[in-house]
Enzyme design. Structure first.
Site, PDB file in Angstrom:
ATOM      1  N   ASP A 141      85.232  41.858 -12.951  1.00 62.27           N
ATOM      2  CA  ASP A 141      85.662  41.200 -11.710  1.00 62.27           C
ATOM      3  C   ASP A 141      87.182  41.229 -11.644  1.00 62.27           C
ATOM      4  O   ASP A 141      87.837  40.416 -12.304  1.00 62.27           O
ATOM      5  CB  ASP A 141      85.222  39.730 -11.714  1.00 62.27           C
ATOM      6  CG  ASP A 141      83.915  39.491 -10.989  1.00 62.27           C
ATOM      7  OD1 ASP A 141      83.757  39.998  -9.873  1.00 62.27           O
ATOM      8  OD2 ASP A 141      83.058  38.786 -11.545  1.00 62.27           O
ATOM      9  N   ARG A 143      89.625  38.889 -14.063  1.00 58.96           N
ATOM     10  CA  ARG A 143      89.234  38.716 -15.466  1.00 58.96           C
ATOM     11  C   ARG A 143      90.227  39.375 -16.420  1.00 58.96           C
ATOM     12  O   ARG A 143      90.245  39.063 -17.609  1.00 58.96           O
ATOM     13  CB  ARG A 143      87.841  39.296 -15.712  1.00 58.96           C
ATOM     14  CG  ARG A 143      86.768  38.813 -14.745  1.00 58.96           C
ATOM     15  CD  ARG A 143      86.661  37.305 -14.691  1.00 58.96           C
ATOM     16  NE  ARG A 143      85.662  36.888 -13.713  1.00 58.96           N
ATOM     17  CZ  ARG A 143      85.614  35.706 -13.138  1.00 58.96           C
ATOM     18  NH1 ARG A 143      86.518  34.802 -13.444  1.00 58.96           N
ATOM     19  NH2 ARG A 143      84.679  35.411 -12.265  1.00 58.96           N
ATOM     20  N   ARG A 180      90.314  34.465  -1.415  1.00 55.90           N
ATOM     21  CA  ARG A 180      89.519  35.647  -1.777  1.00 55.90           C
ATOM     22  C   ARG A 180      89.143  36.515  -0.581  1.00 55.90           C
ATOM     23  O   ARG A 180      88.599  37.609  -0.772  1.00 55.90           O
ATOM     24  CB  ARG A 180      88.254  35.213  -2.518  1.00 55.90           C
ATOM     25  CG  ARG A 180      88.532  34.487  -3.809  1.00 55.90           C
ATOM     26  CD  ARG A 180      87.261  33.943  -4.433  1.00 55.90           C
ATOM     27  NE  ARG A 180      86.399  34.990  -4.929  1.00 55.90           N
ATOM     28  CZ  ARG A 180      85.147  34.793  -5.351  1.00 55.90           C
ATOM     29  NH1 ARG A 180      84.608  33.585  -5.279  1.00 55.90           N
ATOM     30  NH2 ARG A 180      84.432  35.793  -5.810  1.00 55.90           N
ATOM     31  N   LYS A 231      80.961  42.285  -1.532  1.00 58.91           N
ATOM     32  CA  LYS A 231      80.261  41.026  -1.772  1.00 58.91           C
ATOM     33  C   LYS A 231      80.820  39.929  -0.857  1.00 58.91           C
ATOM     34  O   LYS A 231      81.936  40.089  -0.324  1.00 58.91           O
ATOM     35  CB  LYS A 231      80.398  40.614  -3.245  1.00 58.91           C
ATOM     36  CG  LYS A 231      81.857  40.380  -3.717  1.00 58.91           C
ATOM     37  CD  LYS A 231      81.932  40.126  -5.199  1.00 58.91           C
ATOM     38  CE  LYS A 231      83.344  39.767  -5.618  1.00 58.91           C
ATOM     39  NZ  LYS A 231      83.479  39.571  -7.060  1.00 58.91           N
ATOM     40  N   HIS A 232      80.093  38.843  -0.604  1.00 63.31           N
ATOM     41  CA  HIS A 232      78.799  38.434  -1.142  1.00 63.31           C
ATOM     42  C   HIS A 232      77.815  38.421   0.026  1.00 63.31           C
ATOM     43  O   HIS A 232      77.899  37.536   0.882  1.00 63.31           O
ATOM     44  CB  HIS A 232      78.867  37.051  -1.767  1.00 63.31           C
ATOM     45  CG  HIS A 232      79.979  36.877  -2.766  1.00 63.31           C
ATOM     46  ND1 HIS A 232      81.292  36.625  -2.402  1.00 63.31           N
ATOM     47  CD2 HIS A 232      79.965  36.920  -4.130  1.00 63.31           C
ATOM     48  CE1 HIS A 232      82.043  36.518  -3.488  1.00 63.31           C
ATOM     49  NE2 HIS A 232      81.260  36.688  -4.559  1.00 63.31           N
ATOM     50  N   HIS A 281      78.290  28.432  -7.443  1.00 58.18           N
ATOM     51  CA  HIS A 281      78.318  28.301  -8.898  1.00 58.18           C
ATOM     52  C   HIS A 281      77.697  26.966  -9.318  1.00 58.18           C
ATOM     53  O   HIS A 281      77.128  26.844 -10.405  1.00 58.18           O
ATOM     54  CB  HIS A 281      79.756  28.366  -9.429  1.00 58.18           C
ATOM     55  CG  HIS A 281      80.396  29.709  -9.304  1.00 58.18           C
ATOM     56  ND1 HIS A 281      80.999  30.147  -8.151  1.00 58.18           N
ATOM     57  CD2 HIS A 281      80.518  30.716 -10.198  1.00 58.18           C
ATOM     58  CE1 HIS A 281      81.480  31.362  -8.340  1.00 58.18           C
ATOM     59  NE2 HIS A 281      81.201  31.733  -9.575  1.00 58.18           N
ATOM     60  N   ASP A 304      74.475  38.389  -7.591  1.00 57.80           N
ATOM     61  CA  ASP A 304      75.564  37.620  -8.177  1.00 57.80           C
ATOM     62  C   ASP A 304      75.017  37.042  -9.490  1.00 57.80           C
ATOM     63  O   ASP A 304      73.850  37.237  -9.840  1.00 57.80           O
ATOM     64  CB  ASP A 304      76.014  36.526  -7.220  1.00 57.80           C
ATOM     65  CG  ASP A 304      77.453  36.073  -7.467  1.00 57.80           C
ATOM     66  OD1 ASP A 304      77.995  36.366  -8.543  1.00 57.80           O
ATOM     67  OD2 ASP A 304      78.039  35.429  -6.573  1.00 57.80           O
TER      68      ASP A 304
END
Length: 289
Positions: A29, A37, A102, A132-133, A145, A215
């Protein structure tokens, strides 16, 4: 947990390929901004956020950012980036999209144009991307999440436009699903677990023939409402070709990938998952190269 710097990451990926197979998909990611990341503090590049790129709306720059990022990913052994985000920034206070910068824009055309430019930059170095998403997380008021994000009353039709246009343009390698509920479409399942979203809308209506990936299957929206093993089987039957098991959302569970494999294997053996669907998914995945 397993990244300390570029040279270490490159060696780790090289060793994994050496002990498994050279054509392994090695995913990461790196959207830019706060979702990255491979962080600058580890010695990787500082990538601007989608929000920053969208505000400038300089497609040459966006493509250059995508190209420079793809070169770094390729140099370190990665070949699939779970980016760009094509969620339309409808709710600026959205805790997982808008508030984190984002999204490229609240204008779906700006989202599409910058996403395609970002993907073009990746393709110059042979790095695959995932938009995405799906079908859109930009209007949600909660974070999937932590639990199911219900967009029934907030979802806008324009959220589907980037998917339609990017798929039509031929720049969609992979589509990642969202754990969002829209009860006007499917009253019982979030998009990741819904045939109505994946098979009816994404496949039939939008004509997407590439790889569909979930996801993270360990996110609260899934495990807290459906259970891990059952959800894995449901996602495959809904039309997901690949599943993300990030082992980074809640408690680290070394057994999670093995439990997922066992769940799928046992479901095929018992007839809950058809063997043909597994073969079709494998064909789409190997067709990425």
């Amino acid at each position: 947990r397993n990244i300390t710097g570029p040279s270490q990451a490159k060696k780790l990926i090289g060793d994994i390929k050496r002990f498994t197979r050279e054509d392994l998909l090695v995913c990461v990611d790196v959207e830019g901004g706060r979702v990255n990341r491979l962080k600058p503090k580890y010695g990787f590049s500082d990538i601007p956020s989608a929000q920053e790129l969208g505000r400038q709306n300089d497609l040459v720059k966006t493509e250059r950012v995508g190209e420079e990022l793809a070169k770094e990913l390729k140099d370190n052994g990665f070949n699939l980036n779970f980016a760009p985000v094509v969620d339309v920034d409808i709710n600026k206070d959205n805790p997982v999209i808008g508030a984190l910068g984002r999204s490229f824009s609240s204008d779906p055309d700006i989202v599409t144009d910058n996403a395609i430019a970002f993907i073009k930059g990746h393709r110059k170095y042979g790095v695959l991307t995932a938009i995405k998403h799906f079908p859109g997380h930009g209007s949600s008021a909660s974070d999937s999440h932590l639990g199911l994000a219900d967009v029934t009353g907030t979802y806008k039709d324009i959220e589907l436009m980037p998917y339609k246009d990017i798929i039509k343009s031929g720049y969609a390698d992979i589509v990642m699903t969202a754990h969002v509920m829209n009860r006007n479409i499917d009253p019982n399942h979030p998009a990741t677990l819904s045939q109505k979203f994946i098979k009816d809308i994404l496949r039939k209506k939008l004509g997407f023939r590439g790889v569909v990936i979930s996801d993270d299957m360990q996110m609260g929206a899934i495990v807290d409402n459906y259970g891990f093993e059952d959800a894995v089987v449901m996602a495959v039957n809904a039309g997901c070709d690949m599943l993300v098991i990030g082992n980074n959302s809640q408690v680290y569970d070394e057994s999670a990938p093995y439990r997922a494999v066992d769940a799928i294997f046992n479901a095929v053996r018992s007839g809950r998952i058809s063997r043909d669907s597994i073969d079709e998914a494998y064909g789409r995945i190997t067709g990425l190269r």
